[in-house]
Design an enzyme around this catalytic site. Structure first.
Site, PDB file in Angstrom:
ATOM      1  N   GLN A 176       0.851  -1.193   0.000  1.00  0.00           N
ATOM      2  CA  GLN A 176       0.000   0.000   0.000  1.00  0.00           C
ATOM      3  C   GLN A 176       0.883   1.239   0.000  1.00  0.00           C
ATOM      4  OE1 GLN A 176      -3.402  -0.684   3.066  1.00  0.00           O
ATOM      5  NE2 GLN A 176      -1.730  -2.014   3.628  1.00  0.00           N
ATOM      6  N   ASN A 177       2.175   1.036   0.101  1.00  0.00           N
ATOM      7  CA  ASN A 177       3.079   2.180   0.206  1.00  0.00           C
ATOM      8  C   ASN A 177       3.380   2.763  -1.170  1.00  0.00           C
ATOM      9  OD1 ASN A 177       3.054   1.580   2.875  1.00  0.00           O
ATOM     10  ND2 ASN A 177       5.032   0.525   2.890  1.00  0.00           N
ATOM     11  N   HIS A 227      -1.494   1.361  -4.259  1.00  0.00           N
ATOM     12  CA  HIS A 227      -1.893   2.759  -4.095  1.00  0.00           C
ATOM     13  C   HIS A 227      -1.051   3.711  -4.935  1.00  0.00           C
ATOM     14  CE1 HIS A 227      -3.917   1.795   0.059  1.00  0.00           C
ATOM     15  NE2 HIS A 227      -4.522   1.233  -0.967  1.00  0.00           N
ATOM     16  N   GLY A 240       3.098  -4.317   9.088  1.00  0.00           N
ATOM     17  CA  GLY A 240       3.044  -2.864   9.304  1.00  0.00           C
ATOM     18  C   GLY A 240       1.867  -2.179   8.652  1.00  0.00           C
ATOM     19  N   THR A 241       0.713  -2.814   8.684  1.00  0.00           N
ATOM     20  CA  THR A 241      -0.490  -2.131   8.190  1.00  0.00           C
ATOM     21  C   THR A 241      -1.584  -2.206   9.243  1.00  0.00           C
ATOM     22  OG1 THR A 241      -2.225  -2.069   6.497  1.00  0.00           O
ATOM     23  CG2 THR A 241      -1.153  -4.216   6.845  1.00  0.00           C
ATOM     24  N   SER A 242      -2.310  -1.087   9.393  1.00  0.00           N
ATOM     25  CA  SER A 242      -3.357  -1.044  10.413  1.00  0.00           C
ATOM     26  C   SER A 242      -4.584  -1.834   9.984  1.00  0.00           C
ATOM     27  CB  SER A 242      -3.751   0.415  10.694  1.00  0.00           C
ATOM     28  OG  SER A 242      -4.181   1.030   9.494  1.00  0.00           O
ATOM     29  N   ASN A 282       3.419  -6.461  13.559  1.00  0.00           N
ATOM     30  CA  ASN A 282       2.939  -5.099  13.786  1.00  0.00           C
ATOM     31  C   ASN A 282       3.302  -4.686  15.213  1.00  0.00           C
ATOM     32  OD1 ASN A 282       1.223  -2.678  14.061  1.00  0.00           O
ATOM     33  ND2 ASN A 282       0.201  -3.443  12.220  1.00  0.00           N
TER      34      ASN A 282
END
Ligand code: APR
Length: 255
Positions: free
Chosen positions: A101-102, A130, A198-200, A224
């Site tokens: 997503q980065n 993204h 590392g993604t919410s 995470n």
């Protein structure tokens, strides 16, 4: 960190891996995560309120400047140990897909770096769900632009049609690039091991990929700093920094 022997065995034998990364994967490179408190110049704005077509329509210069600031930040950072560990993993397992997503291009950076020096380099897909902050396109005709003059007063315009230029990133309310999304869904459904890093897990459709993998019987591993909505479905939840845990995992399994 100690990893369960059955996990190590499973990973050694697994065939298809998919890794979804979020802003936390780049945090140790020095980039802020999306939902961190901002500081300094941009403290008064919520990133989630600047990343939308409505925000661009309302105040294009504000949105352009925010991305220009982030673009500069990205230029000055380098991949961290977590990015390198994922690349290492990709070199060792039969099938590997990075879904990110980065928009910082750091996974691709590692791949290109390795391509230059490694004689045994094995390619693998990196799906940028993204977009990429280094690319700029026209908000009207969609044409990509390599060069533009940054003006202190106005947003630069397209050399072809005169439309306002914008970053080639996906804003809230916009569709994701279709081929990248389809490939991501396919790899989540087909993988034996899904890593969520590392993604919410708050932004769709990326957030649903881990659930899709779980429902199809994949082993789900999450790394995470804190639990997320996916955590209850994860077979293994490693709480901590991805730049520390990923290299340890790769070393323990394939080292
Ligand atoms: N190691 C592992 N996890 C970390 C680290 C780290 N060093 N640092 C932070 N995290 C975790 C946080 O605990 C949080 O769960 O990374 C997550 C970052 O979450 P977000 O800021 O919400 O980022 P992300 O999930 O990538 O956001 C998704 O939202 O605004 C949009 O388009 C934007 O791609 C972004 C999307």
């Amino acid at each position: 960190m100690d990893f369960a022997p059955e996990l190590v065995q499973y990973l050694r034998k697994a065939d298809r891996f998919a890794a979804l990364t979020g802003a936390g994967a780049s945090q140790e490179s020095g980039l802020r995560t999306f939902r961190d408190a901002q500081s300094g110049l941009w403290a008064q704005y919520k990133p989630t309120e600047l990343a939308s077509p409505e925000a661009f329509a309302r105040d294009p210069k504000l949105v352009w400047d925010w991305y220009a600031w982030r673009r500069e930040a990205v230029k000055s950072v380098r991949p961290n140990a977590g990015h390198y560990a994922l690349h290492e993993l990709a070199q060792r397992v039969p099938h590997f897909t990075v879904i990110t997503q980065n928009v910082d291009g750091l996974h691709e950076f590692v791949k290109q770096e390795s391509l230059k020096v490694s004689e045994t380099f094995r390619d693998y897909p990196i799906l940028e769900l993204h977009g990429n902050i280094q690319r700029v396109r026209c908000s009207e005709c969609g044409a990509f632009t390599e060069e533009w003059g940054d003006d202190s007063e106005f947003v630069p315009r397209c050399g072809g049609c005169g439309g306002l230029l914008r970053p080639d990133v996906v804003w809230f309310g916009e569709a994701l690039p279709r081929s990248a999304l389809e490939a991501a869904v396919e790899s989540a459904r087909r993988c034996d091991v899904f890593l969520s890093i590392g993604t919410s897990g708050l932004v769709q459709p990326a957030a649903s990929l881990g659930f899709a993998a779980h429902n199809r019987g994949a082993l789900v591993i999450e790394i995470n700093l804190e639990p997320t909505p996916l955590t209850p479905k994860a077979d293994y939840f490693f709480q901590g920094r991805s730049g520390e845990i990923l290299p340890e995992l790769v070393q323990a399994v394939w080292g």
